[in-house]
Write a protein that holds these residues in place. Structure first.
Motif, short mmCIF file in Angstrom:
data_model
loop_
_atom_site.label_atom_id
_atom_site.label_comp_id
_atom_site.label_asym_id
_atom_site.label_seq_id
_atom_site.Cartn_x
_atom_site.Cartn_y
_atom_site.Cartn_z
N TYR A 40 0.83 -1.20 0.00
CA TYR A 40 0.00 0.00 0.00
C TYR A 40 0.88 1.27 0.00
N ALA A 41 1.99 1.20 0.72
CA ALA A 41 2.90 2.36 0.74
C ALA A 41 3.47 2.63 -0.65
N VAL A 42 3.86 1.58 -1.35
CA VAL A 42 4.35 1.74 -2.71
C VAL A 42 3.26 2.30 -3.61
N SER A 87 3.06 6.10 -5.78
CA SER A 87 3.21 5.88 -7.22
C SER A 87 2.09 6.59 -7.97
N SER A 88 2.36 6.90 -9.23
CA SER A 88 1.34 7.50 -10.10
C SER A 88 0.31 6.43 -10.48
N PRO A 89 -0.98 6.77 -10.55
CA PRO A 89 -1.57 8.12 -10.38
C PRO A 89 -2.02 8.41 -8.96
N TYR A 90 -1.80 7.47 -8.03
CA TYR A 90 -2.39 7.61 -6.70
C TYR A 90 -1.69 8.67 -5.85
N ALA A 91 -0.41 8.93 -6.12
CA ALA A 91 0.35 9.86 -5.27
C ALA A 91 -0.27 11.24 -5.24
N SER A 138 -5.18 9.66 -0.84
CA SER A 138 -3.98 8.87 -0.58
C SER A 138 -3.32 9.30 0.71
N THR A 139 -3.34 10.60 0.98
CA THR A 139 -2.74 11.11 2.22
C THR A 139 -3.50 10.58 3.44
N ASP A 140 -4.84 10.62 3.37
CA ASP A 140 -5.64 10.13 4.49
C ASP A 140 -5.36 8.65 4.76
N ARG A 141 -5.29 7.88 3.69
CA ARG A 141 -5.05 6.46 3.88
C ARG A 141 -3.63 6.18 4.34
N ALA A 142 -2.68 6.95 3.87
CA ALA A 142 -1.30 6.79 4.34
C ALA A 142 -1.20 7.09 5.83
N LEU A 143 -1.94 8.12 6.29
CA LEU A 143 -1.95 8.44 7.72
C LEU A 143 -2.55 7.29 8.53
#
Length: 786
Positions: A690-692, A696-700, A705-710
């Protein structure tokens, strides 16, 4: 007790690799298991001189490490041969049955190498031990796991079915545990100073009044009462002890890394049988006649007897003794040898030994160094080999691509593919050799520390394939290193690190777990299907056409996983069939279907494209199957999480994984506190992927994506990194966290001010003291400070 010495009865030479396990159930039958992937039966044809006929009982696809024999019982008048190894499957076969015929049973449940097996004396249950940090109890005839013996903090190297009600385990965490045969934990026994490798019952005839004995990496045999009281210690071995057994006389027999089998009467070693090998992996005794059998690293099975009529002819015995004298002993096995300070050959005539099996080094007249062992029975020193430079187990240089090397290791990176060759000279820096190996074979640089530690450990005497904090005894490369009791691991030479270590952050490639034995999985499904038919579960039974579809799927799936097939319609129907099995079969039978599903998610986009009649995805199927609601079946959960991780291998899979993030996260988080090692690794692998994805494009560039990364970073910092002690799971958790810091500017700030990631980093450093952990922690701190 008998005072006669054991002498060679027969040397059985058919195996093509190390003999790892032996059993001696009756005078005319020996059973052996080997790294050549076979289990063999040796039947006595002629008694004088002894001559045996060899037949293959089982032929698998990976190392076989353990074998046991179930005595004759109702329904099995000839008994049963039970074996297990790297395939993680325990195979049960009747003696004499051809290897291409179906096994009596295939026992599925362990998630890693099966390294120990034993059967109760009354033949009612089997107990198994594994690198997955568990032992399991299986009822004979029923062939189901009736009890899971948990609580181990490392590989379970030894198991003992002590009696019909009591089971004893020996673990890499240096602790002996006592359980009931129904799985109830009773108590622990502490006192061992290193990994426990062997257990055996002690005869009532033994003067110590001990109930059982243990031994392991510290080279000491300890005698115990069941209540935990230690009543004796036997000293004499000079390295790891791998195996223990008891003779009808009450004597004990042991074997180990110092090339010997030793006979112990009362508290003294009364005979030492040196082998022309590096390791004597296993020893077993025949309860009827008192003969013993050994299995060793020189690929040979040897039978020994005290009875002259059962011994080999004098010329065969002499040839064995000559082979011992002529064998080469790697220098690292005997420690630092200062040739100029060694006594000359005259010492052998002037001085007697102080105990049976004592070994001394002598400077021979030709300048070489000879090893001699004291025989108490003969009252003389006997040559047991010549010490050579540390050049591997054979004592010879090995040619590879036209160059001579001290070592050329076989490294299995993926099951089903040929091993990669890793050449190494002792003059090289291990990290430089590891870097070249990784670059030559286009492997991820994240393997650097593991390969370098492998080289260092296997050439300098620490425990192979593990860090100082990994579950002791784990052995991912399928071979063990050499070690001398008394040497401090802290004083072992450490490799000088390159001035600049390659960075691992951010992780840019997806991780997958695709190794499997598809033929074994298919066989297990067919076996469970037949069981369902007998028990009347009509809704769960596969019909003939479905079984044919299952068979048709195996070869193209193997080819897709190996990258040799671009597409095949049979995989589409295979996905439908496997999901049907998961939905319909009871939890106790879901394991092989889940195993197939995690392979299909990696092999074909058809898995991600699956839709039920109601429109549900495979994520919905796994949710409704209640796999994640059964914490007592961690292997089912682990395979489901691996299926999620393998989705990232295809574009459609990544789309499904991203679109189903909330559901997948909820399911996986519910299992995050389970202590199963392989489940922890599967979860942290999913977080890496998930971190990768979110870097990665286009999700970055997408806000969510920020909310889920948090969300993921919170899980890693608050739980997964802090509460995990397994080195691989910690490492993957750290790589996931470090990669997530690159999703957006908010991540580093939240990591410091909200989630206390630095506290998690400190926990990781304390729990796992490995160079790779220190390296990735340093990288993360650099990102937090930038």
């Amino acid at each position: 007790m008998s005072s006669a010495d054991f002498k060679l009865s027969a040397s059985l030479e058919e195996h093509e690799d190390d003999v790892r396990g032996v059993a001696f159930p009756r005078p005319k039958l020996v059973v052996s298991a080997s790294r050549d992937t076979t289990v063999r039966e040796w039947k006595l044809l002629e008694p004088e001189p002894p001559r045996y006929d060899c037949s293959i009982t089982s032929h698998g696809s990976a190392f076989v490490n353990a074998v046991a024999f179930c005595p004759p019982i109702k329904g099995y008048p000839d008994g049963l041969i039970i074996s297990g190894g790297k395939e993680t499957i325990i195979e049960v076969r009747e003696p004499g049955r051809e290897p291409d015929k179906d096994a009596e049973a295939l026992l599925l449940g362990h998630a890693h190498n099966v390294c120990a097996l034993d059967v109760s004396q009354n033949g009612t249950y089997v107990v198994s031990g594994s690198w997955d940090s568990s032992a399991r109890v299986w009822t004979v005839g029923k062939w189901e796991c009736d009890a899971l013996l948990e609580g181990h903090q490392g590989s379970v190297w030894a198991v003992l079915a002590f009696d019909k009600d009591t089971i004893i385990t020996g673990c890499a965490d240096q602790i002996i545990r006592i359980y009931t045969s129904t799985g109830k934990f009773l108590h622990t026994i502490k006192g061992s100073t290193d990994v426990i490798r062997a257990l055996c019952r002690v005869s009532p005839k033994h003067p110590s009044e001990a109930d059982f004995a243990s031994a392991g990496n510290d080279g000491i045999i300890r005698l115990w009462r069941l209540n935990g009281k230690q009543v004796g210690e036997l000293h004499g071995h000079e390295s790891f002890i791998y195996s223990l057994t008891s003779l009808p006389t009450g004597e004990l027999v042991s074997s180990g890394e110092d090339r010997t089998v030793r006979i112990w009467s009362n508290n003294e070693c009364v005979q030492t049988i040196t082998h022309p090998a590096i390791s004597v992996w296993g020893v077993a005794a025949c309860s009827e006649n008192g003969d013993i059998v050994s299995g060793a690293s020189d690929k040979k099975v040897r039978v020994f007897s005290r009875v002259k009529e059962r011994q080999a002819t004098p010329d065969v015995i002499q040839a064995f003794e000559d082979s011992v004298k002529g064998s080469s002993i790697p220098k690292q096995q005997v420690g630092d040898v200062q040739k100029d300070k060694l006594p000359g050959s005259e010492f052998l005539q002037q001085k007697s030994g102080t105990k049976e099996g004592q070994v001394i080094m002598i400077k021979e007249d030709d300048g070489s160094v000879g090893a001699y062992q004291w025989s108490q029975g003969n009252q003389s020193w006997m040559s047991v080999g010549t010490v050579v430079d540390a050049v591997g187990s054979s004592g010879k240089k090995t040619d590879y691509l036209g160059k001579d090397y001290d070592y050329v290791f076989d490294v299995d990176i993926e099951d089903g593919k040929p091993p990669l060759k890793l050449p190494y000279n002792l003059s090289q820096n291990p990290y430089e050799a590891a870097t070249k190996f990784i670059q030559d074979n286009e492997l991820p640089m994240t393997y650097l520390d593991q390969v370098a530690n492998f080289i260092t450990s296997n050439t300098q005497g620490a425990t192979l394939g593990q860090s100082s904090q990994a579950p002791a005894g784990t052995d991912p490369y399928g071979t063990e290193s050499r070690y001398r009791p008394g040497d401090s691991t802290s004083n072992a030479p450490t490799p000088s690190l390159p001035t600049s270590r390659p960075k691992v952050l951010p992780q840019t490639s997806y991780l997958s777990i695709k190794t499997a034995n598809l033929r074994t999985i298919r066989k297990k499904i067919e076996e469970l299907n037949e069981q369902s038919t007998k028990e009347g579960y009509r809704d769960a039974v596969l019909n003939e056409s479905q079984l044919a579809a299952l068979e048709a799927m195996i070869k193209p799936l193997e080819q897709r996983l190996a990258g040799t097939l671009s597409g095949d319609d049979t995989l589409q129907s295979g996905v439908d069939l496997v999901i049907q099995m998961i939905a319909a079969w009871p939890a106790g039978q879901q394991l092989p279907a889940l195993d197939l599903l995690r392979l299909l998610t990696a092999a074909t986009p058809a898995a991600a494209a699956y839709r039920s009649p109601e429109g549900g995805t495979l994520v919905d199927v796994l949710e409704s199957s209640k796999v994640f609601e059964d914490p007592d079946r961690p292997n089912n959960i682990m395979l489901a999480v691996r299926a999620f991780s393998n989705l990232f291998e295809t574009s459609d899979g990544r789309t499904l994984a991203e679109g189903s993030f909330d559901k997948i996260h909820t399911l996986v988080k519910s299992a995050a506190n389970n202590s199963n090692r392989n489940l922890k690794i599967a979860i942290t692998t999913l977080y890496v992927n998930y971190a990768v994805l979110y870097t990665s494009s286009p999700y970055a560039s997408q806000p969510r994506s920020t909310d889920r990364a948090l969300t993921l970073l919170d899980d890693l910092s608050s739980n997964l990194i802090r509460s995990t002690v397994d080195s691989e799971a910690v490492y993957r958790g750290l790589v996931a966290a470090g990669t997530l810091l690159g999703v957006g500017e908010e991540l580093p700030m939240a990591a410091k001010e909200i989630y206390d990631l630095d506290g998690a980093l400190k926990k990781a450093e304390q729990a796992v003291k490995e160079p790779r952990i220190k390296g990735v922690v340093g990288e993360i701190r650099g990102l937090l400070d930038s």
